[in-house]
Each structure stands twice: as C-alpha cells, then as structure tokens.
Design an enzyme around this catalytic site. Structure first.
Site: not given
Ligand code: NAD
Ligand code: TYD
Length: 354
Positions: A34, A82, A86, A135-137, A160, A164, A200, A215, A290
């Site tokens: 990390d 991971l 993100s 991610t599903d995005e 983003y 991905k 969020l 917000p 938005d």
């Molecule tokens: P996060 O942002 O909480 O954590 C990311 C971690 O990666 C941190 O510890 C950061 O220090 C480390 N990192 C970032 N850049 C780095 C680099 N260049 N080298 C080494 N380490 C680095 O992320 P998360 O929400 O835990 O997501 C983890 C994974 O899951 C990501 O690949 C994300 O795309 C994927 N994902 C996240 C979600 C979600 O809702 N959070 C959903 C689906 C998939």
């Molecule tokens: P987020 O948690 O950023 O995840 P993602 O964009 O990866 O889906 O946002 C989840 C949803 O919530 C997204 O539709 C954007 C919305 N959102 C708000 O309405 N207010 C906020 O302050 C944030 C951060 C997100």
C-alpha cells in the site's frame, strides 16, 4: 504457510479482506502493498499491524523495481489487487493519478505477478490466482429496468470508471497473452465501517454527526446496488480460492435504492441512535448541483458467482446501515483526524463547472 499479497490493504475494502484472511485462516500470512495515500487511514494500519501474520510493505504499485523486489522477497501464493484511486468525484477534478495507479499500476503489477508465476511449478503454479478487483461502473448507466451481466458491453462514463475499465482489459489481456491465472470481480457500491468519508454513506453520517448539511446531488433519484463490505470481502476471498482463471464475476448486494431513500433511512437511524434536540436529521438534507455525467442506475446480475462459486451476500441492507452508523458513532477517533487532516467534507467533482 500460504502468503497472500494484498494491494490497497489499508483502504476500505482491502482492510476488510485482510481482517478476513487473518481471522479465518490460521495458515495465511498477508503482505499488504500500500502506498498510504490520503485514502489509507493510519488508525486502520495500526490495528492491522498488531497481527503477527501481517506485514505492510509501503510501495506504489506503479513502481516496477519495488514491486519486482516484493514478489522476489515474499513469493506469494496468490494476489488480491485492490489498490486504486476509487472516488468518482476526484476523478472528475483530476484524472491523472487515476491513470497512473489504476491503469499503469495494474499493468506493472500484472507484469511482476507474471514473472513470479512463471517461476512456480507443480501445485503452487496450479493454485496461483491473481484476483483483479473492479467495479460495476465499467458497464455504464442503466435505465429504470434491466441488469448488467458479465457479458454486457463496457460503457464507462466517469474518468474513474474508464480507468477501471482499462484495468479490466489489461487483466484480461495478461490472461490471454501470458496465461496468468487472472480472475476479475465487478463489485457494486460497497458500504460499512472503515470507509473514507468522501463516499455517500460515510459522508452523510459524519456530516450529520458534526451538524453539517446533507448534500444530495440532483434530485437524489440515482440508483445504486448496495453491498455490505464484509460480504464483498468474502466474495473476493471465495474468488481467490474457487474463481476460474480468465473468468469475470459480478458481485452485488441486490439492494437497489435511490440515493434520497438511502439518506432518509440513514437519518431515521441517526434520529434513533443520536437524537438531535433541534429536530430530525432529515431536516438538513439539501439538494445540490448534480454530478457531471452522473450515472442514473447501476444494477448487476449475480447468478454466475452464486451458481459457480457458491457466494451470496448475507447482510440485509437496513441492518448493514444500522451497523455502519453505530460504528461511526462509536469510532470518532477513526474519522475525526481525517476531517481535520485529509478531507473536510467540501464538495468535490464539479470539475470547474461550478
Ligand atoms: P479506498 O480508496 O478505500 O482504498 C484504496 C487503497 O489503495 C488505499 O489504502 C490507498 O493507500 C491504496 N493505494 C492507492 N493508490 C495506490 C498506489 N499507487 N499504490 C499502492 N497503494 C495505493 O478503496 P476501496 O473503496 O477500498 O476500493 C478498493 C477496490 O475496490 C478498488 O479497486 C475499487 O475500484 C474497487 N471497488 C470499490 C467499490 C466501493 O464502493 N468502494 C465498489 C466496487 C469496487
Ligand atoms: P459515491 O459514494 O461517490 O459512489 P459512486 O459515485 O461510485 O456510485 O456516490 C454514490 C451516489 O451518491 C452517487 O449517485 C452520487 C451520490 N452522492 C450524493 O448525492 N451526495 C454526495 O455528497 C456524494 C459523495 C455522492
């Protein structure tokens, strides 16, 4: 002993994966690679490092020399990747670091993993897996009905999601070209304890706990499919053990909710757990500009992982939300320093359009 190299293990989902690997499996050693970016909470790292079978290697996944050395030193039996930038809103403001970490970093990691995998023989080579966490995005925005399957075309809309999607294509290519046993997961919006308060759910909770406004972007009608973090972590561990090389798997919670409904439910839970004498927390909901390119709806079909891997989500959505709110109420020491030092909750992601 089995050594698993986890990247991004100080982040939200990565730390849940590390806890699960160390907790449930006495034969597993975890090496966490990390870079400790803004998203890595020092309190998370302090908690993990109490464990004897855990080791942090601070390195950037885009640093080829450092990564090659780590593979040679630790000789992992599998990789859970991971580490990523993100947050969609940050990618709108500046995509550069998303390309460096999510695209270049993934390519470097795939290369180093391939060089290491080629040195393995027999059952070690058979069992090795590289789980690429996505991610599903990547599938883009859906209308009001239908689901994305593993066969759906990619149509990423945010920088983003595009980074991905690129990393998924690289993972696929390293499997097809070099034979690396890659398994890809496409997970849905994840929530739970230890999530950086820019997303969020944790943002709304910490803003409510500090008396700030809540917000909601646009009209709050955007739909996300919510997955509890421990269920997401369990899916990744299951894919490490039972995923088929070259296959990708959707990992979803099956909890589609409009943002406004999520925020209202959070407010109702907060009203119970931390009542505010001035009135309901819901009175502080505000509708704000938005997000540019805001995807309307994500929804993934999860039949494949259920049928072939035997994973399914266990945590009901409302119970998960309650557990999450209770955790942030009880763990101010984890998030208050973040608000002071890393991110004060200001609006991100208008990309100069404000
Ligand atoms: P996060 O942002 O909480 O954590 C990311 C971690 O990666 C941190 O510890 C950061 O220090 C480390 N990192 C970032 N850049 C780095 C680099 N260049 N080298 C080494 N380490 C680095 O992320 P998360 O929400 O835990 O997501 C983890 C994974 O899951 C990501 O690949 C994300 O795309 C994927 N994902 C996240 C979600 C979600 O809702 N959070 C959903 C689906 C998939
Ligand atoms: P987020 O948690 O950023 O995840 P993602 O964009 O990866 O889906 O946002 C989840 C949803 O919530 C997204 O539709 C954007 C919305 N959102 C708000 O309405 N207010 C906020 O302050 C944030 C951060 C997100």
């Amino acid at each position: 002993m089995t050594t698993i190299l986890v990247t991004g293990g100080c982040g939200f989902i990565g730390s849940a994966v590390v806890r699960q690997l160390l907790g449930a499996r006495p034969e597993v050693r975890v090496v966490n690679v990390d870079a400790l970016t803004y998203a890595a909470n020092p309190a998370t790292q302090r908690e993990l490092e109490r464990h004897a079978r855990y080791r942090l290697e601070r390195a950037d996944i885009a640093d080829t020399g450092a990564l090659a050395r780590l593979f040679t030193t630790h000789k992992p039996d599998g990789v859970l990747h991971l580490a990523a930038e993100s947050h969609v809103d940050r990618s709108i403001d500046d995509a550069t670091v998303f390309l460096k970490t999510n695209v270049t970093g993934t390519a470097v990691l795939l290369d180093c993993a391939t060089a290491h995998w080629r040195t393995l023989t027999g059952s070690a080579r058979e069992r090795f897996r590289f789980v690429h966490v996505s991610t599903d995005e990547v599938y883009g925005s859906l209308g009001p009905a239908g689901h994305s399957t593993e066969e759906s075309p990619y149509a990423p809309n945010s920088p983003y999601a595009a980074s991905k999607a690129s990393s998924d294509h690289l993972a696929r290519a390293w499997h097809r070209t070099h034979g690396l046993p890659v398994v890809t997961s496409n997970g849905s919006n994840t929530f739970g304890p230890y999530q950086f308060p820019e997303k969020l759910i944790p943002l709304m909770i910490v803003r409510a706990l500090t008396g700030a406004s809540l917000p909601v972007y646009g009209k709050g009608e955007n739909v996300r499919d919510w997955l509890y973090v421990d269920d997401h972590a369990a899916a990744l561990v299951a894919l490490l053990e039972r995923g088929q090389p070259g296959e990708k798997y959707n990992v979803g919670g099956g909890n589609e909710r409009r943002n406004i409904d999520v925020v209202r439910t959070l407010c109702a839970i907060l009203d119970e757990l931390v009542p505010d004498a001035r009135g309901s927390h819901a009175e502080r909901i505000t509708f704000v500009a938005d997000r540019p390119g805001h995807d309307l709806r994500y929804s993934i079909a999860t039949a494949k992982i259920r049928r072939t891997v035997g994973w399914e989500p266990r945590q009901p959505f409302e119970a998960g939300l309650r557990a999450t709110v209770a955790w942030y109420v009880a763990n101010r020491h984890w998030w208050e320093p973040v608000l002071r030092q890393e991110y004060d909750g200001r609006r991100l992601g208008l990309g100069g359009a404000a």
